[in-house]
Design an enzyme around this catalytic site. Structure first.
Site, PDB file in Angstrom:
ATOM      1  N   GLU A  97      -3.515  46.930   2.965  1.00 47.81           N
ATOM      2  CA  GLU A  97      -3.742  46.773   4.333  1.00 47.81           C
ATOM      3  C   GLU A  97      -3.032  45.589   4.920  1.00 47.81           C
ATOM      4  OE1 GLU A  97      -3.868  48.270   6.981  1.00 47.81           O
ATOM      5  OE2 GLU A  97      -5.878  48.369   7.974  1.00 47.81           O
ATOM      6  N   ASP A  98      -2.485  45.794   6.179  1.00 50.26           N
ATOM      7  CA  ASP A  98      -1.696  44.776   6.701  1.00 50.26           C
ATOM      8  C   ASP A  98      -2.623  43.873   7.345  1.00 50.26           C
ATOM      9  OD1 ASP A  98      -2.742  46.217   8.758  1.00 50.26           O
ATOM     10  OD2 ASP A  98      -0.974  46.584   9.828  1.00 50.26           O
ATOM     11  N   ILE A  99      -3.586  44.161   7.933  1.00 48.66           N
ATOM     12  CA  ILE A  99      -4.527  42.999   8.467  1.00 48.66           C
ATOM     13  C   ILE A  99      -5.866  43.634   8.614  1.00 48.66           C
ATOM     14  CG2 ILE A  99      -3.763  43.699  10.806  1.00 48.66           C
ATOM     15  CD1 ILE A  99      -3.879  40.590  11.678  1.00 48.66           C
ATOM     16  N   ASP A 101      -9.078  42.675  11.005  1.00 45.59           N
ATOM     17  CA  ASP A 101      -9.554  42.180  12.072  1.00 45.59           C
ATOM     18  C   ASP A 101     -11.327  42.454  12.259  1.00 45.59           C
ATOM     19  OD1 ASP A 101      -9.632  40.946  14.704  1.00 45.59           O
ATOM     20  OD2 ASP A 101      -8.613  42.763  15.684  1.00 45.59           O
ATOM     21  N   PHE A 150      -2.843  38.157  18.738  1.00 42.20           N
ATOM     22  CA  PHE A 150      -1.952  39.285  18.567  1.00 42.20           C
ATOM     23  C   PHE A 150      -0.787  39.036  17.613  1.00 42.20           C
ATOM     24  CE2 PHE A 150       0.132  43.206  19.406  1.00 42.20           C
ATOM     25  CZ  PHE A 150      -0.670  44.242  18.761  1.00 42.20           C
ATOM     26  N   ARG A 163       7.668  46.393  14.193  1.00 42.92           N
ATOM     27  CA  ARG A 163       7.294  46.369  12.840  1.00 42.92           C
ATOM     28  C   ARG A 163       8.487  46.155  11.771  1.00 42.92           C
ATOM     29  NH1 ARG A 163       2.725  49.806  12.499  1.00 42.92           N
ATOM     30  NH2 ARG A 163       2.471  51.526  14.237  1.00 42.92           N
TER      31      ARG A 163
HETATM   32  P1  IMP Z   1      -9.736  46.482  12.298  1.00 44.06           P
HETATM   33  O1  IMP Z   1     -10.514  47.986  12.062  1.00 44.06           O
HETATM   34  O2  IMP Z   1     -10.284  45.657  13.712  1.00 44.06           O
HETATM   35  O3  IMP Z   1     -10.083  45.553  11.407  1.00 44.06           O
HETATM   36  O4  IMP Z   1      -8.333  46.569  12.704  1.00 44.06           O
HETATM   37  C1  IMP Z   1      -7.335  46.654  11.716  1.00 44.06           C
HETATM   38  C2  IMP Z   1      -6.242  47.669  12.117  1.00 44.06           C
HETATM   39  O5  IMP Z   1      -5.997  46.762  13.496  1.00 44.06           O
HETATM   40  C3  IMP Z   1      -4.986  47.153  11.397  1.00 44.06           C
HETATM   41  O6  IMP Z   1      -4.760  47.719  10.456  1.00 44.06           O
HETATM   42  C4  IMP Z   1      -3.987  47.010  12.459  1.00 44.06           C
HETATM   43  O7  IMP Z   1      -3.144  48.161  12.564  1.00 44.06           O
HETATM   44  C5  IMP Z   1      -4.702  46.685  13.931  1.00 44.06           C
HETATM   45  N1  IMP Z   1      -4.647  45.204  14.188  1.00 44.06           N
HETATM   46  C6  IMP Z   1      -5.370  44.430  14.323  1.00 44.06           C
HETATM   47  N2  IMP Z   1      -5.127  43.016  14.681  1.00 44.06           N
HETATM   48  C7  IMP Z   1      -3.606  43.286  14.818  1.00 44.06           C
HETATM   49  C8  IMP Z   1      -2.578  42.424  15.455  1.00 44.06           C
HETATM   50  O8  IMP Z   1      -2.721  41.146  15.389  1.00 44.06           O
HETATM   51  N3  IMP Z   1      -1.249  43.038  15.448  1.00 44.06           N
HETATM   52  C9  IMP Z   1      -0.991  44.153  15.226  1.00 44.06           C
HETATM   53  N4  IMP Z   1      -2.060  45.231  14.739  1.00 44.06           N
HETATM   54  C10 IMP Z   1      -3.243  44.558  14.421  1.00 44.06           C
HETATM   55 MG    MG Z   2      -3.182  49.273  10.311  1.00 47.55          MG
END
Ligand code: IMP
Ligand code: MG
Length: 174
Positions: A97-99, A101, A150, A163
């Site tokens: 996964e990229d990130i 949150d 962000f 991207r």
């Molecule tokens: P989560 O479900 O809130 O953990 O969200 C994860 C997804 O939200 C990631 O796979 C990203 O696609 C998107 N996301 C969360 N933070 C960022 C950010 O700072 N920049 C871009 N995408 C983000």
């Molecule tokens: Mg994502």
């Protein structure tokens, strides 16, 4: 006017850390083929660099998830848009996964994939924003802990753009 961005992690810092992560993962899975599952679209660049640094046998598959909400805040409703192309039963699976949150995306995916009886199921995220967490998820391999900003680049998008940046930058609020 273009948005103001601040480079947060340089291409060199990212490449160094990706190589370190790959070394740890290669050691942990030594002698076992690893099935890498990338979450589209954000992970495609990280995954392509990570797998090229792995020294174990690797297979790759992808799935697409979307979470609804505003551009920068998830609603918590996760949808499986496209599924894997091959079964994962009996395999050592690494979700890439990229990130992370809120954690809601990965929680959904872990619950979903664990019902398919993988031999093991681990999680690798390039970035972790602990301040955004709403549900706990076990991240086994983390690249960088990042603040609640962000971020764009290296796979991360701002309304689908940016991207392709080789670095990761924070976008200043307008
Ligand atoms: P989560 O479900 O809130 O953990 O969200 C994860 C997804 O939200 C990631 O796979 C990203 O696609 C998107 N996301 C969360 N933070 C960022 C950010 O700072 N920049 C871009 N995408 C983000
Ligand atoms: Mg994502």
């Amino acid at each position: 006017m273009p948005k103001k961005i601040n480079v947060f992690l340089s291409a060199e810092q990212i490449q160094k850390r990706v190589a370190e992560l790959a070394a740890v993962i290669s050691r942990d899975f030594a002698g076992h083929p690893l099935h890498c599952v990338g979450i589209l679209k954000g992970s495609f660049i990280f995954m392509s660099d990570l797998v090229r640094n792995l020294t174990v046998d690797v297979t790759c598959d992808f799935l697409t998830l979307s979470s609804y909400g505003t551009l920068t805040q998830t609603s918590g409703v996760v949808k499986l848009v496209t599924d894997l192309t091959t079964p994962i039963g009996g395999k050592d699976v690494l979700i890439i996964e990229d990130i992370v949150d809120s954690g809601l995306t990965l929680k959904y995916l872990l619950d979903n994939l664990s019902t398919r009886n993988p031999r093991s199921l681990k999680l690798c995220a390039l970035l972790d924003k602990p301040e955004g967490r709403r549900v706990q998820v076990p991240v086994d391999y983390t690249g960088f802990i990042v603040p609640n900003k962000f971020l764009i680049g290296y796979g991360l998008d701002d309304a689908e753009f940016s991207r392709n940046l080789p670095y990761i930058a924070a976008v200043d609020p307008e």
